[in-house]
Design a protein around this motif. Structure first.
Motif, PDB file in Angstrom:
ATOM      1  N   PHE A 153       6.457   3.647  -6.586  1.00 20.24           N
ATOM      2  CA  PHE A 153       6.071   4.760  -7.442  1.00 20.24           C
ATOM      3  C   PHE A 153       7.055   5.920  -7.268  1.00 20.24           C
ATOM      4  CE2 PHE A 153       3.549   8.677  -8.151  1.00 20.24           C
ATOM      5  CZ  PHE A 153       3.287   8.501  -9.503  1.00 20.24           C
ATOM      6  N   ARG A 154       7.421   6.236  -6.016  1.00 21.91           N
ATOM      7  CA  ARG A 154       8.425   7.245  -5.723  1.00 21.91           C
ATOM      8  C   ARG A 154       9.505   6.603  -4.846  1.00 21.91           C
ATOM      9  NH1 ARG A 154       7.992  10.707  -9.408  1.00 21.91           N
ATOM     10  NH2 ARG A 154       9.314  12.119  -8.180  1.00 21.91           N
ATOM     11  N   ASN A 155      10.798   6.915  -5.139  1.00 20.97           N
ATOM     12  CA  ASN A 155      11.896   6.228  -4.472  1.00 20.97           C
ATOM     13  C   ASN A 155      13.017   7.196  -4.105  1.00 20.97           C
ATOM     14  OD1 ASN A 155      11.257   3.102  -5.218  1.00 20.97           O
ATOM     15  ND2 ASN A 155      10.819   4.424  -6.969  1.00 20.97           N
ATOM     16  N   SER A 156      13.673   6.904  -2.979  1.00 22.97           N
ATOM     17  CA  SER A 156      14.901   7.579  -2.583  1.00 22.97           C
ATOM     18  C   SER A 156      15.930   6.497  -2.270  1.00 22.97           C
ATOM     19  CB  SER A 156      14.681   8.468  -1.350  1.00 22.97           C
ATOM     20  OG  SER A 156      13.691   9.451  -1.603  1.00 22.97           O
ATOM     21  N   ILE A 214      21.920   9.575  -2.376  1.00 23.74           N
ATOM     22  CA  ILE A 214      22.250   9.809  -3.781  1.00 23.74           C
ATOM     23  C   ILE A 214      21.024  10.162  -4.617  1.00 23.74           C
ATOM     24  CG2 ILE A 214      24.282   8.333  -3.679  1.00 23.74           C
ATOM     25  CD1 ILE A 214      22.689   6.207  -5.173  1.00 23.74           C
ATOM     26  N   SER A 215      19.812   9.972  -4.086  1.00 21.01           N
ATOM     27  CA  SER A 215      18.618  10.414  -4.817  1.00 21.01           C
ATOM     28  C   SER A 215      17.466  10.545  -3.837  1.00 21.01           C
ATOM     29  CB  SER A 215      18.249   9.439  -5.936  1.00 21.01           C
ATOM     30  OG  SER A 215      17.661   8.261  -5.423  1.00 21.01           O
ATOM     31  N   GLU A 216      16.528  11.450  -4.178  1.00 20.50           N
ATOM     32  CA  GLU A 216      15.356  11.671  -3.340  1.00 20.50           C
ATOM     33  C   GLU A 216      14.109  11.796  -4.199  1.00 20.50           C
ATOM     34  OE1 GLU A 216      15.402  14.355   0.018  1.00 20.50           O
ATOM     35  OE2 GLU A 216      17.577  14.608  -0.150  1.00 20.50           O
ATOM     36  N   SER A 237       0.768  -1.227   0.000  1.00 17.72           N
ATOM     37  CA  SER A 237       0.000   0.000   0.000  1.00 17.72           C
ATOM     38  C   SER A 237       0.805   1.288   0.000  1.00 17.72           C
ATOM     39  CB  SER A 237      -0.920   0.022   1.217  1.00 17.72           C
ATOM     40  OG  SER A 237      -0.152  -0.018   2.395  1.00 17.72           O
ATOM     41  N   LEU A 238       2.129   1.243   0.290  1.00 20.31           N
ATOM     42  CA  LEU A 238       2.872   2.483   0.374  1.00 20.31           C
ATOM     43  C   LEU A 238       3.580   2.750  -0.941  1.00 20.31           C
ATOM     44  CD1 LEU A 238       4.326   2.096   3.947  1.00 20.31           C
ATOM     45  CD2 LEU A 238       2.291   3.328   3.232  1.00 20.31           C
ATOM     46  N   SER A 239       3.343   3.907  -1.509  1.00 21.31           N
ATOM     47  CA  SER A 239       3.868   4.214  -2.830  1.00 21.31           C
ATOM     48  C   SER A 239       5.248   4.858  -2.764  1.00 21.31           C
ATOM     49  CB  SER A 239       2.906   5.138  -3.573  1.00 21.31           C
ATOM     50  OG  SER A 239       2.727   6.346  -2.855  1.00 21.31           O
ATOM     51  N   THR A 240       5.745   5.216  -1.565  1.00 19.90           N
ATOM     52  CA  THR A 240       7.057   5.853  -1.399  1.00 19.90           C
ATOM     53  C   THR A 240       7.987   4.923  -0.623  1.00 19.90           C
ATOM     54  OG1 THR A 240       6.094   8.069  -1.420  1.00 19.90           O
ATOM     55  CG2 THR A 240       8.295   7.825  -0.478  1.00 19.90           C
ATOM     56  N   THR A 241       9.157   4.660  -1.175  1.00 18.79           N
ATOM     57  CA  THR A 241      10.129   3.780  -0.528  1.00 18.79           C
ATOM     58  C   THR A 241      11.488   4.455  -0.487  1.00 18.79           C
ATOM     59  OG1 THR A 241       9.018   1.758  -1.252  1.00 18.79           O
ATOM     60  CG2 THR A 241      11.331   1.565  -0.663  1.00 18.79           C
ATOM     61  N   VAL A 242      12.131   4.398   0.678  1.00 19.96           N
ATOM     62  CA  VAL A 242      13.528   4.816   0.804  1.00 19.96           C
ATOM     63  C   VAL A 242      14.364   3.548   0.859  1.00 19.96           C
ATOM     64  CG1 VAL A 242      15.236   6.098   2.119  1.00 19.96           C
ATOM     65  CG2 VAL A 242      12.882   6.911   2.041  1.00 19.96           C
ATOM     66  N   TRP A 243      15.183   3.352  -0.160  1.00 17.63           N
ATOM     67  CA  TRP A 243      16.029   2.157  -0.241  1.00 17.63           C
ATOM     68  C   TRP A 243      17.357   2.442   0.468  1.00 17.63           C
ATOM     69  CZ3 TRP A 243      13.893  -2.152  -2.084  1.00 17.63           C
ATOM     70  CH2 TRP A 243      12.764  -2.036  -2.899  1.00 17.63           C
ATOM     71  N   VAL A 244      17.675   1.610   1.448  1.00 14.03           N
ATOM     72  CA  VAL A 244      18.964   1.703   2.143  1.00 14.03           C
ATOM     73  C   VAL A 244      19.820   0.563   1.605  1.00 14.03           C
ATOM     74  CG1 VAL A 244      20.133   1.755   4.368  1.00 14.03           C
ATOM     75  CG2 VAL A 244      17.823   2.686   4.154  1.00 14.03           C
ATOM     76  N   ILE A 245      20.739   0.913   0.692  1.00 15.74           N
ATOM     77  CA  ILE A 245      21.495  -0.066  -0.098  1.00 15.74           C
ATOM     78  C   ILE A 245      22.898  -0.243   0.491  1.00 15.74           C
ATOM     79  CG2 ILE A 245      22.418  -0.602  -2.376  1.00 15.74           C
ATOM     80  CD1 ILE A 245      19.437  -0.600  -2.420  1.00 15.74           C
ATOM     81  N   ASP A 246      23.274  -1.478   0.753  1.00 14.00           N
ATOM     82  CA  ASP A 246      24.610  -1.785   1.279  1.00 14.00           C
ATOM     83  C   ASP A 246      25.628  -1.721   0.139  1.00 14.00           C
ATOM     84  OD1 ASP A 246      26.865  -2.697   2.550  1.00 14.00           O
ATOM     85  OD2 ASP A 246      25.889  -4.388   3.530  1.00 14.00           O
TER      86      ASP A 246
END
Length: 601
Positions: free
Chosen positions: A123-126, A137-139, A86-95
């Motif tokens: 849908f939207r990513n950081s 590196i991106s928002e 259900s959440l369209s915004t995700t903040v990816w914490v990448i190792d």
């Protein structure tokens, strides 16, 4: 679904009233009417009657739904939505730390992390990268731009700071509704514990999901270096549960200088030592494993021109000569006044001399060479204070004081660290001249070691002479002379050429050639990759050297493992009151349109 105002559900009785109103019919009146009238009127209206019946039933359902939505909205409802669905915004914490370079099967851990993120972009990513210091590196980018950015990321030779990266991700998310996805092998080496950060954010209603990557790996790695000018040692650790045989090579310019074979016990480490060479060299583990980032260590042992030292004395001290001989790459000549060689030297050391044997103008000639970059060191002695030396020294020499006094280091910094001068049996009372630097003092505050700049060179007054002090017998004695000579000649220590990755060096703004063929201009050099950095006419070596980062089979607490195995357990409460009101308003608008179409208004 849950209701913040459950009393509002009592308004649903309005639906019952609506049903009663529709079911209630007026009592029919009996009246005689010619049947022919109905037959004539019904011939053209049968189709209209059907439409009216349909509209009448449709209006009932629209009204029922609209009233129902408004009644539910009064109860202030919330719906528990899963993070995944259900959440369209995700903040990816990448190792992107060093351990993500480890190989699992046919691919690295990092490539699997990127593949997972690409397949699950929202849908939207950081994106926040996990390194020693979190990097955003991106928002708030779209799915396409995020996939392109994911393809451009590469892991670095840095330690892992997961907890702080998670907290940084929360600031990127801000007040937006969304989730934080942490993709890592969870080899934690620095910062806040990842599970503590996760709990902290979930207590604030921010869902955090852990996805663990990494299978059991085989690793033997270089975890520490001991670098000196004449030898270099590498500590190699066996991270496995069985004894391994390890082949190690010391190399320069792809040429093997020496090889060694080690047998290392399980989860133990062993040191191997090689005689070092000048320039850039490497120590490489030849035995194959699943992690190549710690299999090679780079060493920078800079070459510098030989240091020419002229020791001027009529009574040679073996201790002085021995101390100077211990300094790397030095050539020492002894001059017995009145004969003084005319060549150029880097260091002029004036020991015990006979005043009548020193020719006039000798020290003025040396002073001119000091102004061009040489260093002149005067050892304290009574015979010279009536000569032209008084005007050259960094101190004004007064009367001689007999009696023992301790020598106190005065200069802060690494030059005098762990140097113990002890005491002297006699010294000269002195007054420090303007623009001179106090290095050490006697008990009464008199300068006993001092220095000053003279043009491009230096002049030093040294009052801890071998005739009045036991300092010459101290282990600190050769160390002191080595340090002060390197300092006066601006010779950098070998430690200034070898660093761990993650170090930030303040340099003059200049062009830097970095590992991997990178070239950039900077005044703050961040050593983010192992290898050789070329700048300012010198070469700097950087190495990972992290025992924690090389521990690929990280054993984590059971609670954290459970948190990682729980796929998409995170939920978030979403208030849907405004959506219900909007839906009811839309139904009312549709009802009005139908009534208008039917001709009732």
């Amino acid at each position: 679904m849950r209701f913040l105002n459950p009393i509002g559900l009592s308004s649903l009785f309005l639906l019952i009233l609506l049903i009663i109103i529709y079911l209630r019919r007026p009592k029919p009146l009996k009246k005689n009417i010619p049947s022919l009238m109905f037959i004539m009127k019904d011939k053209g209206r049968s189709s209209n009657r059907i439409l009216k019946n349909i509209f009448r039933n449709l209006l009932f359902f629209l009204q029922f739904l609209a009233i129902g939505m408004l009644c539910l909205s009064i109860a202030d409802p919330e719906m528990l939505l899963t993070a995944k669905d259900s959440l369209s915004t995700t903040v990816w914490v990448i190792d992107a730390s060093a351990s993500s370079k480890a190989v699992d099967g046919q691919a690295t851990r990092f490539s699997k992390i990127i593949e997972y993120a690409r397949d699950n972009v929202a849908f939207r990513n950081s994106i926040v990268l996990i390194n020693e210091v979190p990097v955003v590196i991106s928002e708030n980018k779209g799915s396409g731009a995020t996939r392109d950015l994911l393809d451009s990321i590469s892991p670095l030779d840095l330690e892992t700071n997961i907890g702080d990266s998670i907290m940084r991700a929360s600031t990127v998310l801000g007040n937006r509704k969304g989730r934080i996805m942490v993709l890592s092998d969870f080899v934690e080496t620095k910062g806040t514990d990842a599970l503590i950060s996760k709990r902290s954010l979930e207590a604030k209603g921010i869902p955090v999901e852990f996805v663990k990557f990494g299978e059991e790996a085989v690793n033997i790695g270089i975890v520490e270096l001991a670098i000196a000018k004449d030898e270099v040692g590498a500590f190699i650790k066996n991270f496995n549960d069985k004894t391994v045989s390890v082949d190690v090579a010391y190399q320069q310019d792809e040429r093997t200088i020496k090889e060694a074979s080690l047998s290392i016990q399980p989860r133990s480490r062993q040191k191997v030592t090689f005689s070092s060479v000048r320039g850039i060299s490497t120590i490489a583990i030849l035995t194959k494993d699943d992690f190549t980032a710690d299999n090679i260590a780079y060493i920078s042992n800079p070459e510098h021109k030989p240091i020419r030292i002229l020791y001027i004395t009529n009574k040679e001290s073996p201790f002085v000569k021995m101390a100077f001989s211990s300094i790397d790459n030095t050539n020492i000549e002894v001059a017995d006044p009145p004969i003084i060689p005319q060549g150029s030297y880097d260091i002029y050391y004036v020991g015990e001399v006979q005043q009548d044997l020193v020719l006039p103008g000798t020290f003025e000639d040396i002073r001119e060479k000091v102004r061009k970059g040489a260093t002149l060191i005067f050892e304290a002695q009574p015979a010279l204070w009536e000569t032209e030396i008084q005007s050259i020294l960094p101190v004004i020499v007064k009367e001689k004081i007999d009696g023992e006094t301790s020598v106190k280091p005065e200069l802060p910094g690494a030059l005098l660290t762990d140097i113990v001068f002890g005491s002297v049996s006699g010294y000269f009372k002195t007054e420090l001249k303007k623009d001179s630097t106090l290095i050490a003092s006697a008990g009464n505050g008199s300068a006993i070691i001092a220095a000053k700049k003279e043009g491009a060179g230096n002049i030093v007054y040294y009052g801890v002479s071998d005739t009045v002090s036991d300092f010459k017998f101290s282990p600190s004695y050769p160390i002191f002379w080595n340090r002060i000579i390197e300092s006066l000649l601006n010779i950098q220590s070998i430690d200034e050429f070898n660093f761990k990755t993650g170090k930030v060096l303040a340099i003059e703004n200049q062009k830097v050639n970095a590992p991997g063929g990178r070239t950039f201009t900077t005044s703050k050099l961040f050593l983010d990759a192992a290898g050789i950095y070329e700048l300012d006419g010198k070469k700097i070596a950087a190495n990972l050297l992290s025992e924690k980062e090389s521990e690929l089979n990280n054993l984590m607490e059971s609670e954290k493992v459970l948190a990682m195995e729980a796929k998409v357990r995170s939920t978030q409460a979403q208030n849907i009151q405004i959506f219900l009101i909007a839906f009811a308003a839309a139904l009312i608008i549709v009802e009005l349109i139908i009534i208008k179409f039917r001709g009732d208004i």
